[in-house]
Design a protein around this motif. Sequence first.
Motif, PDB file in Angstrom:
ATOM      1  N   PRO A   1       0.815  -1.106  -0.102  1.00  0.00           N
ATOM      2  CA  PRO A   1       0.047  -0.345   0.304  1.00  0.00           C
ATOM      3  C   PRO A   1       0.721   0.759   0.235  1.00  0.00           C
ATOM      4  N   TRP A   2       0.334   2.550  -0.549  1.00  0.00           N
ATOM      5  CA  TRP A   2       0.923   3.386  -0.729  1.00  0.00           C
ATOM      6  C   TRP A   2       0.700   4.204  -0.030  1.00  0.00           C
ATOM      7  N   THR A   3       1.806   5.224   0.884  1.00  0.00           N
ATOM      8  CA  THR A   3       1.326   5.962   1.998  1.00  0.00           C
ATOM      9  C   THR A   3       1.329   7.670   1.943  1.00  0.00           C
ATOM     10  N   ALA A   4       0.207   8.190   2.510  1.00  0.00           N
ATOM     11  CA  ALA A   4      -0.002   9.667   1.488  1.00  0.00           C
ATOM     12  C   ALA A   4       1.164  10.305   1.679  1.00  0.00           C
ATOM     13  N   GLU A   5       2.234   9.835   2.432  1.00  0.00           N
ATOM     14  CA  GLU A   5       3.120  11.014   1.685  1.00  0.00           C
ATOM     15  C   GLU A   5       4.052  10.929  -0.352  1.00  0.00           C
ATOM     16  N   GLU A   6       3.749   9.357   0.165  1.00  0.00           N
ATOM     17  CA  GLU A   6       4.181   8.403  -1.230  1.00  0.00           C
ATOM     18  C   GLU A   6       3.412   9.196  -2.481  1.00  0.00           C
ATOM     19  N   ASP A   7       2.424   9.456  -2.419  1.00  0.00           N
ATOM     20  CA  ASP A   7       1.271   9.769  -2.823  1.00  0.00           C
ATOM     21  C   ASP A   7       1.614  11.554  -3.257  1.00  0.00           C
ATOM     22  N   GLN A   8       1.900  11.705  -2.191  1.00  0.00           N
ATOM     23  CA  GLN A   8       2.059  13.710  -2.153  1.00  0.00           C
ATOM     24  C   GLN A   8       3.074  13.129  -3.671  1.00  0.00           C
ATOM     25  N   ILE A   9       4.684  12.505  -2.921  1.00  0.00           N
ATOM     26  CA  ILE A   9       5.596  13.142  -4.119  1.00  0.00           C
ATOM     27  C   ILE A   9       5.206  12.678  -5.400  1.00  0.00           C
TER      28      ILE A   9
ATOM     29  N   ILE B   1       2.145  13.199  -6.997  1.00  0.00           N
ATOM     30  CA  ILE B   1       1.003  13.940  -7.050  1.00  0.00           C
ATOM     31  C   ILE B   1       2.155  15.093  -8.100  1.00  0.00           C
ATOM     32  N   SER B   2       2.908  15.975  -6.873  1.00  0.00           N
ATOM     33  CA  SER B   2       3.239  17.160  -7.004  1.00  0.00           C
ATOM     34  C   SER B   2       5.042  17.128  -8.074  1.00  0.00           C
ATOM     35  N   PHE B   3       4.778  15.412  -7.803  1.00  0.00           N
ATOM     36  CA  PHE B   3       6.023  15.222  -9.529  1.00  0.00           C
ATOM     37  C   PHE B   3       5.058  15.487 -11.360  1.00  0.00           C
ATOM     38  N   ILE B   4       3.897  14.625 -10.899  1.00  0.00           N
ATOM     39  CA  ILE B   4       3.150  14.394 -12.042  1.00  0.00           C
ATOM     40  C   ILE B   4       2.817  15.939 -12.725  1.00  0.00           C
ATOM     41  N   GLN B   5       2.518  16.622 -11.592  1.00  0.00           N
ATOM     42  CA  GLN B   5       1.804  17.622 -11.983  1.00  0.00           C
ATOM     43  C   GLN B   5       2.763  19.071 -12.248  1.00  0.00           C
TER      44      GLN B   5
ATOM     45  N   ARG C   1       9.719   2.942  -5.582  1.00  0.00           N
ATOM     46  CA  ARG C   1       8.283   2.241  -5.883  1.00  0.00           C
ATOM     47  C   ARG C   1       9.046   1.946  -7.686  1.00  0.00           C
ATOM     48  N   CYS C   2       9.134   1.455  -8.270  1.00  0.00           N
ATOM     49  CA  CYS C   2       8.883   0.615  -9.798  1.00  0.00           C
ATOM     50  C   CYS C   2       7.900   2.104 -10.795  1.00  0.00           C
ATOM     51  N   GLY C   3       8.293   1.352 -11.992  1.00  0.00           N
ATOM     52  CA  GLY C   3       7.297   2.393 -12.571  1.00  0.00           C
ATOM     53  C   GLY C   3       6.502   2.139 -13.112  1.00  0.00           C
ATOM     54  N   LYS C   4       5.736   0.923 -13.194  1.00  0.00           N
ATOM     55  CA  LYS C   4       4.143   0.303 -12.837  1.00  0.00           C
ATOM     56  C   LYS C   4       3.302   0.314 -11.865  1.00  0.00           C
ATOM     57  N   SER C   5       3.774   0.181 -10.348  1.00  0.00           N
ATOM     58  CA  SER C   5       3.789   0.818  -9.663  1.00  0.00           C
ATOM     59  C   SER C   5       2.741   1.800 -10.053  1.00  0.00           C
ATOM     60  N   CYS C   6       4.330   3.099  -9.587  1.00  0.00           N
ATOM     61  CA  CYS C   6       3.545   4.519 -10.023  1.00  0.00           C
ATOM     62  C   CYS C   6       2.822   4.594 -10.810  1.00  0.00           C
ATOM     63  N   ARG C   7       2.278   4.363 -12.045  1.00  0.00           N
ATOM     64  CA  ARG C   7       1.415   4.418 -13.392  1.00  0.00           C
ATOM     65  C   ARG C   7       0.654   3.911 -12.971  1.00  0.00           C
ATOM     66  N   LEU C   8       0.124   2.744 -11.970  1.00  0.00           N
ATOM     67  CA  LEU C   8      -1.486   2.480 -11.357  1.00  0.00           C
ATOM     68  C   LEU C   8      -1.751   2.912 -10.572  1.00  0.00           C
ATOM     69  N   ARG C   9      -0.814   3.639  -9.777  1.00  0.00           N
ATOM     70  CA  ARG C   9      -1.204   4.610  -8.671  1.00  0.00           C
ATOM     71  C   ARG C   9      -1.485   5.685  -9.098  1.00  0.00           C
ATOM     72  N   TRP C  10      -1.243   6.004  -9.707  1.00  0.00           N
ATOM     73  CA  TRP C  10      -1.715   7.941 -10.397  1.00  0.00           C
ATOM     74  C   TRP C  10      -2.994   7.665 -11.341  1.00  0.00           C
ATOM     75  N   ILE C  11      -3.102   6.125 -12.019  1.00  0.00           N
ATOM     76  CA  ILE C  11      -4.640   5.984 -13.110  1.00  0.00           C
ATOM     77  C   ILE C  11      -4.892   5.725 -12.227  1.00  0.00           C
ATOM     78  N   ASN C  12      -5.545   5.086 -11.244  1.00  0.00           N
ATOM     79  CA  ASN C  12      -5.879   3.941 -10.804  1.00  0.00           C
ATOM     80  C   ASN C  12      -6.622   5.089  -9.243  1.00  0.00           C
ATOM     81  N   TYR C  13      -5.966   5.663  -8.726  1.00  0.00           N
ATOM     82  CA  TYR C  13      -6.448   6.507  -7.625  1.00  0.00           C
ATOM     83  C   TYR C  13      -6.465   8.265  -7.656  1.00  0.00           C
ATOM     84  N   LEU C  14      -4.808   8.768  -8.049  1.00  0.00           N
ATOM     85  CA  LEU C  14      -4.582  10.053  -8.054  1.00  0.00           C
ATOM     86  C   LEU C  14      -5.084  10.903  -8.667  1.00  0.00           C
ATOM     87  N   ARG C  15      -5.560  10.527  -9.982  1.00  0.00           N
ATOM     88  CA  ARG C  15      -5.752  10.766 -11.284  1.00  0.00           C
ATOM     89  C   ARG C  15      -6.337  12.265 -10.842  1.00  0.00           C
ATOM     90  N   PRO C  16      -6.717  13.186 -11.107  1.00  0.00           N
ATOM     91  CA  PRO C  16      -8.118  14.102 -10.226  1.00  0.00           C
ATOM     92  C   PRO C  16      -9.392  13.985 -11.254  1.00  0.00           C
TER      93      PRO C  16
END
Length: 236
Positions: A16-24, A26-30, A48-63
């Motif tokens: 599972p991703w932490t809030a801190e990882e999420d914030q990192i 999000i701010s990087f992609i923005q 994290r691996c790129g895949k994991s980042c991509r999945l997290r962004w697409i499935n959860y963090l995208r605005p």
Amino acid sequence: MVRAPCCERMGLKKGPWTAEEDQILISFIQRYGHENWRALPRQAGLLRCGKSCRLRWINYLRPDIKRGNFSEEEEETITKLHQVLGNRWSAIASRLPGRTDNEIKNFWHTHLKKRTEHNNYLASTTTTKRSFHDMMIPKRTTNVSQKINHHIIASNYQASQNIVTYHPTCDVEDLQENNSSSYSESTQSNKEESMQSINGENIGTESANEHGDTSFSNDMVFWYNIFISAGTISES
DNA sequence: AAAACGGACAACCGCACGCAT
DNA sequence: CATGCGTGCGGTTGTCCGTTT
């Protein structure tokens, strides 16, 4: 071709991703976007691996992610599109703005699959043969099914002649174009055969081979078109 | 109160494809 | 043409949490 898993390198974090990882992330992609998922975690300072980042962004963090329960219309959309597309979750997701393929897939497995199987069981035990129309239209009346029924009347069921012509807001060419364009954005060419068949020429042959029933496949296309049309109206 | 169970959903894994070299 | 890389997709697994016993 065989290649090593992307996360083979030791030291990469999983789970599972932490809030801190999420914030990192999000701010990087923005700030920099996500042109290269593989390089992104290193550049952003994430273990994290790129895949994991991509999945997290697409499935959860995208605005533009739509959170919360699925509406009845969304449920019916998924059910009907699954009838047509099968387990092509990304294609189904492309018809549901704000919903991800993963979310739809989970929802299908936890809710709709059982319901559909139950309905199919009831159908098989209560009638010897039901039309595709009967199976596609739920007994309870909803906005979507009302619209669909309206379209049935309005179109005088032209599909019974294997012709799909009635598209008040979304004609066949648009549908085909929309599907091919939106689909090609997210998937590969070999996965487009069912959508490609949504034109008058190809509909029968391919599916007829698969199902051994040309009218059945035409009905599927007809109901897909009708449904998309109804969905378009509901958004306006 | 707590262990067992099951549902929901987040996340991972392996494969296939397009593209660049 | 063959190979490797990056990415997207779908199946599966893991984890959390509410409910039941």
